[in-house]
Design a protein around this motif. Structure first.
Motif, PDB file in Angstrom:
ATOM      1  N   THR A 119       0.845  -1.196   0.000  1.00 51.60           N
ATOM      2  CA  THR A 119       0.000   0.000   0.000  1.00 51.60           C
ATOM      3  C   THR A 119       0.880   1.245   0.000  1.00 51.60           C
ATOM      4  OG1 THR A 119      -1.843  -1.088   1.152  1.00 51.60           O
ATOM      5  CG2 THR A 119      -1.718   1.317   1.276  1.00 51.60           C
ATOM      6  N   LEU A 120       0.724   2.072  -1.028  1.00 53.10           N
ATOM      7  CA  LEU A 120       1.519   3.285  -1.170  1.00 53.10           C
ATOM      8  C   LEU A 120       0.609   4.501  -1.132  1.00 53.10           C
ATOM      9  CD1 LEU A 120       3.852   2.110  -4.097  1.00 53.10           C
ATOM     10  CD2 LEU A 120       4.146   1.762  -1.638  1.00 53.10           C
ATOM     11  N   VAL A 121       1.198   5.643  -0.821  1.00 54.12           N
ATOM     12  CA  VAL A 121       0.434   6.877  -0.741  1.00 54.12           C
ATOM     13  C   VAL A 121       1.239   7.987  -1.424  1.00 54.12           C
ATOM     14  CG1 VAL A 121       1.386   7.445   1.516  1.00 54.12           C
ATOM     15  CG2 VAL A 121      -0.790   8.455   0.812  1.00 54.12           C
ATOM     16  N   CYS A 122       0.550   8.915  -2.035  1.00 56.04           N
ATOM     17  CA  CYS A 122       1.234  10.017  -2.706  1.00 56.04           C
ATOM     18  C   CYS A 122       1.928  10.893  -1.668  1.00 56.04           C
ATOM     19  CB  CYS A 122       0.230  10.846  -3.514  1.00 56.04           C
ATOM     20  SG  CYS A 122       0.937  12.357  -4.220  1.00 56.04           S
ATOM     21  N   ARG A 132       0.236  -1.345  -4.583  1.00 54.19           N
ATOM     22  CA  ARG A 132       1.467  -1.355  -5.378  1.00 54.19           C
ATOM     23  C   ARG A 132       1.186  -1.875  -6.790  1.00 54.19           C
ATOM     24  NH1 ARG A 132       7.124  -1.679  -5.076  1.00 54.19           N
ATOM     25  NH2 ARG A 132       7.007  -1.038  -2.882  1.00 54.19           N
ATOM     26  N   GLY A 133       0.449  -2.968  -6.886  1.00 55.69           N
ATOM     27  CA  GLY A 133       0.151  -3.533  -8.198  1.00 55.69           C
ATOM     28  C   GLY A 133      -0.653  -2.589  -9.075  1.00 55.69           C
ATOM     29  N   CYS A 134      -1.556  -1.831  -8.466  1.00 60.89           N
ATOM     30  CA  CYS A 134      -2.386  -0.898  -9.237  1.00 60.89           C
ATOM     31  C   CYS A 134      -1.571   0.262  -9.778  1.00 60.89           C
ATOM     32  CB  CYS A 134      -3.536  -0.384  -8.372  1.00 60.89           C
ATOM     33  SG  CYS A 134      -4.748  -1.644  -7.916  1.00 60.89           S
ATOM     34  N   GLN A 136       1.630   0.307 -10.191  1.00 57.81           N
ATOM     35  CA  GLN A 136       2.608  -0.219 -11.136  1.00 57.81           C
ATOM     36  C   GLN A 136       1.980  -0.378 -12.520  1.00 57.81           C
ATOM     37  OE1 GLN A 136       6.340  -1.452 -11.100  1.00 57.81           O
ATOM     38  NE2 GLN A 136       5.382  -0.620 -12.936  1.00 57.81           N
ATOM     39  N   GLY A 137       0.754  -0.878 -12.552  1.00 57.78           N
ATOM     40  CA  GLY A 137       0.059  -0.993 -13.827  1.00 57.78           C
ATOM     41  C   GLY A 137      -0.153   0.356 -14.487  1.00 57.78           C
ATOM     42  N   GLN A 138      -0.482   1.355 -13.687  1.00 61.42           N
ATOM     43  CA  GLN A 138      -0.678   2.695 -14.242  1.00 61.42           C
ATOM     44  C   GLN A 138       0.631   3.276 -14.760  1.00 61.42           C
ATOM     45  OE1 GLN A 138      -3.698   5.024 -12.806  1.00 61.42           O
ATOM     46  NE2 GLN A 138      -2.702   6.995 -12.988  1.00 61.42           N
ATOM     47  N   ALA A 139       1.730   2.986 -14.068  1.00 60.73           N
ATOM     48  CA  ALA A 139       3.045   3.476 -14.505  1.00 60.73           C
ATOM     49  C   ALA A 139       3.425   2.873 -15.853  1.00 60.73           C
ATOM     50  CB  ALA A 139       4.104   3.140 -13.459  1.00 60.73           C
ATOM     51  N   LEU A 140       3.142   1.591 -16.047  1.00 61.99           N
ATOM     52  CA  LEU A 140       3.475   0.938 -17.309  1.00 61.99           C
ATOM     53  C   LEU A 140       2.638   1.487 -18.454  1.00 61.99           C
ATOM     54  CD1 LEU A 140       3.854  -2.775 -16.141  1.00 61.99           C
ATOM     55  CD2 LEU A 140       5.665  -1.139 -16.656  1.00 61.99           C
ATOM     56  N   ARG A 141       1.395   1.843 -18.172  1.00 60.67           N
ATOM     57  CA  ARG A 141       0.537   2.393 -19.231  1.00 60.67           C
ATOM     58  C   ARG A 141       0.845   3.865 -19.509  1.00 60.67           C
ATOM     59  NH1 ARG A 141      -3.024  -0.990 -16.436  1.00 60.67           N
ATOM     60  NH2 ARG A 141      -3.681   0.699 -15.066  1.00 60.67           N
ATOM     61  N   SER A 142       1.178   4.615 -18.472  1.00 57.40           N
ATOM     62  CA  SER A 142       1.383   6.051 -18.639  1.00 57.40           C
ATOM     63  C   SER A 142       2.768   6.389 -19.181  1.00 57.40           C
ATOM     64  CB  SER A 142       1.181   6.774 -17.303  1.00 57.40           C
ATOM     65  OG  SER A 142      -0.126   6.570 -16.812  1.00 57.40           O
ATOM     66  N   GLN A 157       7.715  15.243  -7.238  1.00 56.65           N
ATOM     67  CA  GLN A 157       7.830  14.544  -5.957  1.00 56.65           C
ATOM     68  C   GLN A 157       7.278  13.125  -6.055  1.00 56.65           C
ATOM     69  OE1 GLN A 157       6.059  16.766  -2.774  1.00 56.65           O
ATOM     70  NE2 GLN A 157       6.739  15.361  -1.169  1.00 56.65           N
ATOM     71  N   PHE A 158       6.201  12.962  -6.814  1.00 55.44           N
ATOM     72  CA  PHE A 158       5.574  11.652  -6.953  1.00 55.44           C
ATOM     73  C   PHE A 158       6.498  10.676  -7.685  1.00 55.44           C
ATOM     74  CE2 PHE A 158       2.654   8.671  -9.106  1.00 55.44           C
ATOM     75  CZ  PHE A 158       1.951   8.206  -8.012  1.00 55.44           C
ATOM     76  N   LEU A 159       7.096  11.125  -8.789  1.00 55.64           N
ATOM     77  CA  LEU A 159       8.005  10.269  -9.550  1.00 55.64           C
ATOM     78  C   LEU A 159       9.194   9.828  -8.699  1.00 55.64           C
ATOM     79  CD1 LEU A 159       8.113  11.986 -13.059  1.00 55.64           C
ATOM     80  CD2 LEU A 159       7.411   9.639 -12.596  1.00 55.64           C
ATOM     81  N   ALA A 160       9.800  10.767  -7.987  1.00 54.27           N
ATOM     82  CA  ALA A 160      10.963  10.444  -7.162  1.00 54.27           C
ATOM     83  C   ALA A 160      10.614   9.394  -6.113  1.00 54.27           C
ATOM     84  CB  ALA A 160      11.495  11.713  -6.491  1.00 54.27           C
ATOM     85  N   GLU A 161       9.444   9.530  -5.499  1.00 51.48           N
ATOM     86  CA  GLU A 161       9.030   8.577  -4.462  1.00 51.48           C
ATOM     87  C   GLU A 161       8.747   7.207  -5.051  1.00 51.48           C
ATOM     88  OE1 GLU A 161       7.583   8.033  -0.260  1.00 51.48           O
ATOM     89  OE2 GLU A 161       9.160   9.068  -1.373  1.00 51.48           O
ATOM     90  N   MET A 162       8.084   7.159  -6.197  1.00 54.13           N
ATOM     91  CA  MET A 162       7.757   5.870  -6.808  1.00 54.13           C
ATOM     92  C   MET A 162       9.017   5.160  -7.298  1.00 54.13           C
ATOM     93  SD  MET A 162       4.550   5.473  -6.349  1.00 54.13           S
ATOM     94  CE  MET A 162       4.683   6.462  -4.832  1.00 54.13           C
ATOM     95  N   PHE A 163       9.964   5.893  -7.864  1.00 59.80           N
ATOM     96  CA  PHE A 163      11.246   5.299  -8.248  1.00 59.80           C
ATOM     97  C   PHE A 163      11.936   4.700  -7.022  1.00 59.80           C
ATOM     98  CE2 PHE A 163      11.701   7.874 -12.327  1.00 59.80           C
ATOM     99  CZ  PHE A 163      11.765   6.757 -13.136  1.00 59.80           C
ATOM    100  N   HIS A 164      11.943   5.456  -5.935  1.00 63.39           N
ATOM    101  CA  HIS A 164      12.613   5.034  -4.703  1.00 63.39           C
ATOM    102  C   HIS A 164      11.991   3.757  -4.153  1.00 63.39           C
ATOM    103  CE1 HIS A 164      14.739   5.360  -0.898  1.00 63.39           C
ATOM    104  NE2 HIS A 164      13.596   5.324  -0.252  1.00 63.39           N
ATOM    105  N   LEU A 165      10.691   3.605  -4.316  1.00 59.36           N
ATOM    106  CA  LEU A 165       9.979   2.445  -3.772  1.00 59.36           C
ATOM    107  C   LEU A 165       9.954   1.261  -4.731  1.00 59.36           C
ATOM    108  CD1 LEU A 165       6.986   4.346  -2.141  1.00 59.36           C
ATOM    109  CD2 LEU A 165       8.940   3.320  -0.967  1.00 59.36           C
ATOM    110  N   GLY A 166      10.640   1.374  -5.859  1.00 59.10           N
ATOM    111  CA  GLY A 166      10.763   0.236  -6.749  1.00 59.10           C
ATOM    112  C   GLY A 166       9.709   0.123  -7.825  1.00 59.10           C
ATOM    113  N   ILE A 167       8.954   1.179  -8.078  1.00 56.64           N
ATOM    114  CA  ILE A 167       7.970   1.148  -9.165  1.00 56.64           C
ATOM    115  C   ILE A 167       8.707   1.341 -10.495  1.00 56.64           C
ATOM    116  CG2 ILE A 167       5.944   2.262 -10.157  1.00 56.64           C
ATOM    117  CD1 ILE A 167       5.409   0.702  -7.591  1.00 56.64           C
TER     118      ILE A 167
END
Length: 222
Positions: A119-122, A132-134, A136-142, A157-167
């Motif tokens: 479970t991740l939060v902005c 996380r799975g949701c 991640q799916g949005q990242a692959l499509r976007s 800020q959102f991109l940096a956090e998602m990269f850091h968390l392995g998305i």
């Protein structure tokens, strides 16, 4: 290590480096035992927890990439391409409080009570929660150029956090931009009169060119 440009080798990983890594993984360690995965216990593991390089922790866990994904390990697919086992993986430091039962912004199913691996939060608005799975799916499509918080639309800020968390966020346009005929509708022009009673003597399909730039007008529908 990614030593090439993105278009070289396999997404920037040069083939000689890949062959060298395969050779290293196939070799036996000084104790004459192959490098076995700490998850499936089979040989050929190549991903090492980054914490083993940081004293005093020195984690010795090694795993296959697919095994690590299933076990909750995190691989940061940027920069030094660090990987972390389930014990030393990065966690979110966002102060976010749920009200009643919070739902995933994407699938509308319930999420955990606090940020965790699944479970991740902005980090920008602290109001957008997702699995996380949701996300991640949005990242692959976007893709990198369109990926942002689904709620507040924050990108940096959102991109940096998602990269850091392995998305994994691919460096390409959005999937919908690359579909065949994605913009075909933009070039369609309405070509008939929709008035209940068309007064044009030439019929509903007749048009006149008028103005600069020219506009197609139905003389009977004016």
């Amino acid at each position: 290590m990614q030593r090439g440009a993105n278009e070289e080798g396999f997404y920037g990983f040069l083939f000689p480096d890949i062959r060298q890594e395969l050779k290293r993984v196939a070799q036996k360690c000084p104790s004459c035992r192959p490098q076995t995965c700490h998850i499936c216990q089979l040989p050929g593991a190549s991903v090492t927890c980054w914490a083993r390089r940081c004293r005093p922790r020195r984690c010795r866990r090694i795993f296959h990439f697919p095994c690590g994904s299933k076990r909750g390990c995190v691989s940061q697919l940027f920069g030094e391409f660090k990987s972390f086992c389930w014990k030393h993986r990065p966690v979110q430091r966002v102060r976010a409080v749920q009200q009643d039962q919070t739902l995933c912004l994407i699938c509308q199913e319930g999420v955990a009570e606090r940020p965790c691996y699944d479970t991740l939060v902005c980090p920008a608005c602290a109001s957008a929660w997702f699995h996380r799975g949701c996300i991640q799916g949005q990242a692959l499509r976007s893709g990198f150029h369109y990926f942002c918080c689904p709620l507040c639309r924050n990108r940096e800020q959102f991109l940096a956090e998602m990269f850091h968390l392995g998305i994994r966020i691919p460096d390409r346009d959005a999937a919908w931009e690359e579909e065949d005929g994605a913009f075909a509708g933009h070039y369609l022009r309405h070509s008939s009169c929709d008035a209940n009673q068309c007064l044009c003597p030439e019929g509903r399909e007749h048009v006149e060119v008028n103005g600069d730039p020219p506009a197609l007008l139905c003389p009977g529908g004016r």
